[in-house]
Design a protein around this motif. Structure first.
Motif, mmCIF file in Angstrom:
data_model
loop_
_atom_site.group_PDB
_atom_site.id
_atom_site.type_symbol
_atom_site.label_atom_id
_atom_site.label_comp_id
_atom_site.label_asym_id
_atom_site.label_seq_id
_atom_site.Cartn_x
_atom_site.Cartn_y
_atom_site.Cartn_z
ATOM 1 N N GLY A 84 1.101 -1.231 -0.399
ATOM 2 C CA GLY A 84 -0.402 0.098 0.288
ATOM 3 C C GLY A 84 0.767 1.310 0.143
ATOM 4 O O GLY A 84 2.192 1.206 -0.043
ATOM 5 N N ASN A 85 0.919 2.702 -0.523
ATOM 6 C CA ASN A 85 0.858 3.408 -0.082
ATOM 7 C C ASN A 85 -0.481 4.686 0.396
ATOM 8 O O ASN A 85 -1.366 5.100 -0.308
ATOM 9 N N PRO A 86 0.143 5.433 1.841
ATOM 10 C CA PRO A 86 -0.623 6.124 2.988
ATOM 11 C C PRO A 86 -0.972 7.109 1.658
ATOM 12 O O PRO A 86 -2.621 7.229 1.985
ATOM 13 N N ALA A 87 -0.492 7.587 0.418
ATOM 14 C CA ALA A 87 -1.022 8.983 0.228
ATOM 15 C C ALA A 87 -2.105 8.518 -0.919
ATOM 16 O O ALA A 87 -3.291 9.081 -1.452
ATOM 17 N N LEU A 88 -2.586 7.423 -0.917
ATOM 18 C CA LEU A 88 -3.227 6.652 -1.639
ATOM 19 C C LEU A 88 -4.815 6.269 -0.887
ATOM 20 O O LEU A 88 -6.168 6.204 -0.909
ATOM 21 N N GLY A 89 -4.434 5.461 0.173
ATOM 22 C CA GLY A 89 -5.418 4.972 1.285
ATOM 23 C C GLY A 89 -5.222 5.466 2.221
ATOM 24 O O GLY A 89 -7.040 5.530 2.024
ATOM 25 N N THR A 90 -4.806 6.638 2.627
ATOM 26 C CA THR A 90 -5.518 7.157 3.747
ATOM 27 C C THR A 90 -6.822 7.907 3.069
ATOM 28 O O THR A 90 -7.801 8.442 4.349
ATOM 29 N N PRO A 91 -7.237 9.051 2.123
ATOM 30 C CA PRO A 91 -7.903 9.344 1.505
ATOM 31 C C PRO A 91 -9.662 8.718 1.885
ATOM 32 O O PRO A 91 -10.337 8.678 2.059
ATOM 33 N N ALA A 92 -9.623 7.077 1.308
ATOM 34 C CA ALA A 92 -10.853 6.448 1.588
ATOM 35 C C ALA A 92 -11.007 6.323 2.957
ATOM 36 O O ALA A 92 -12.089 6.011 3.038
ATOM 37 N N MET A 93 -9.814 5.682 3.660
ATOM 38 C CA MET A 93 -10.282 5.566 4.673
ATOM 39 C C MET A 93 -10.486 6.543 5.472
ATOM 40 O O MET A 93 -11.675 6.563 6.465
ATOM 41 N N GLN A 94 -10.404 8.163 5.688
ATOM 42 C CA GLN A 94 -11.423 9.376 6.060
ATOM 43 C C GLN A 94 -12.344 9.453 5.631
ATOM 44 O O GLN A 94 -13.003 10.125 5.962
ATOM 45 N N ALA A 95 -12.729 8.651 3.911
ATOM 46 C CA ALA A 95 -13.720 9.085 3.493
ATOM 47 C C ALA A 95 -15.012 7.878 4.573
ATOM 48 O O ALA A 95 -16.137 8.231 4.675
ATOM 49 N N ASP A 96 -14.004 6.765 4.646
ATOM 50 C CA ASP A 96 -15.141 5.961 5.443
ATOM 51 C C ASP A 96 -13.901 4.831 6.115
ATOM 52 O O ASP A 96 -13.106 3.907 5.023
ATOM 53 N N PRO A 97 -14.437 4.940 7.079
ATOM 54 C CA PRO A 97 -12.959 4.014 7.762
ATOM 55 C C PRO A 97 -12.661 2.386 8.093
ATOM 56 O O PRO A 97 -11.940 1.558 7.887
ATOM 57 N N LEU A 98 -14.551 2.235 7.348
ATOM 58 C CA LEU A 98 -14.585 0.410 7.197
ATOM 59 C C LEU A 98 -13.464 0.281 5.961
ATOM 60 O O LEU A 98 -13.170 -0.746 5.828
ATOM 61 N N ALA A 99 -12.746 1.458 5.242
ATOM 62 C CA ALA A 99 -12.095 0.940 3.544
ATOM 63 C C ALA A 99 -11.016 0.533 4.099
ATOM 64 O O ALA A 99 -10.061 -0.312 3.873
ATOM 65 N N GLY A 100 -10.482 -0.121 6.407
ATOM 66 C CA GLY A 100 -9.611 -0.732 5.671
ATOM 67 C C GLY A 100 -10.028 -1.432 6.383
ATOM 68 O O GLY A 100 -8.751 -2.837 6.969
ATOM 69 N N LEU A 101 -10.867 -2.312 6.079
ATOM 70 C CA LEU A 101 -10.720 -3.793 6.042
ATOM 71 C C LEU A 101 -10.307 -4.318 4.715
ATOM 72 O O LEU A 101 -10.236 -5.523 4.243
ATOM 73 N N HIS A 102 -10.117 -3.099 3.843
ATOM 74 C CA HIS A 102 -9.419 -3.607 2.500
ATOM 75 C C HIS A 102 -8.211 -3.120 2.141
ATOM 76 O O HIS A 102 -8.410 -3.534 1.226
ATOM 77 N N LEU A 103 -8.053 -2.291 2.816
ATOM 78 C CA LEU A 103 -6.864 -2.292 2.823
ATOM 79 C C LEU A 103 -6.048 -2.269 3.364
ATOM 80 O O LEU A 103 -5.650 -2.644 4.688
ATOM 81 N N PRO A 104 -4.215 -2.933 3.734
ATOM 82 C CA PRO A 104 -3.722 -2.583 1.973
ATOM 83 C C PRO A 104 -4.460 -3.321 1.220
ATOM 84 O O PRO A 104 -5.179 -4.183 1.411
ATOM 85 N N LEU A 105 -3.807 -3.172 0.042
ATOM 86 C CA LEU A 105 -4.258 -3.288 -1.558
ATOM 87 C C LEU A 105 -3.311 -5.035 -1.871
ATOM 88 O O LEU A 105 -2.422 -5.615 -0.901
#
Length: 156
Positions: A84-105
């Motif tokens: 993963g790359n926090p620059a890409l994944g963090t905004p997704a988790m900011q939009a919805d913390p549940l994105a953390g279930l799918h990240l990292p890639l």
């Protein structure tokens, strides 16, 4: 008094069985796959190098075949790269913390029953489908492009 044995599936379970069948088919359709003429290890080495060279972080390289061997089982070659790359994944988790279930890639490289090697990953749109993640956001498109680019490099 005679008891009658039910042999047919109760009607109330038919929709659940149908839903599971349809979901399994839909899940397979949500996976992107690319063939490679290389073996699993070679394709995975290429993928891992590309991820590192891009500045992303490799969190784990999981060798499923080796895991099966340790359990006394056999499995065709299959490796999973978690990165993963926090620059890409963090905004997704900011939009919805549940994105953390799918990240990292994750990208899986495996050999099928025919001996063909495949590079596979879940479509980004499906990954975040049930979350409050805007599929028009720049980070969403960047995640999608990164997965596709890395898979293409692995497939060569």
């Amino acid at each position: 008094v005679t008891q009658r044995k039910e042999t047919a599936m109760p009607i109330r379970t038919i929709p659940a069985a149908l839903a599971l069948t349809l979901a399994a088919g839909a899940a397979a359709a949500d996976i992107e796959r690319m063939r490679t003429s290389d073996d699993v290890e070679t394709a995975m080495n290429r993928l891992e190098s590309a991820v590192i060279e891009s500045g992303a972080t490799v969190f784990a390289r999981v060798d499923h075949e080796a895991g099966a061997e340790r359990a006394g089982l056999t499995l065709a070659p299959a490796e999973l790269l978690i990165f993963g790359n926090p620059a890409l994944g963090t905004p997704a988790m900011q939009a919805d913390p549940l994105a953390g279930l799918h990240l990292p890639l994750k990208i899986l490289i495996y050999e099928d029953g025919e001996g063909q090697t495949w590079v596979a990953y879940e479509e980004v749109e499906e990954t975040f489908d049930d979350l409050d993640v805007d599929d028009d956001a720049d980070y969403f498109e960047a995640i999608e492009a990164a997965l596709e680019r890395f898979a293409e490099v692995a497939a060569d």
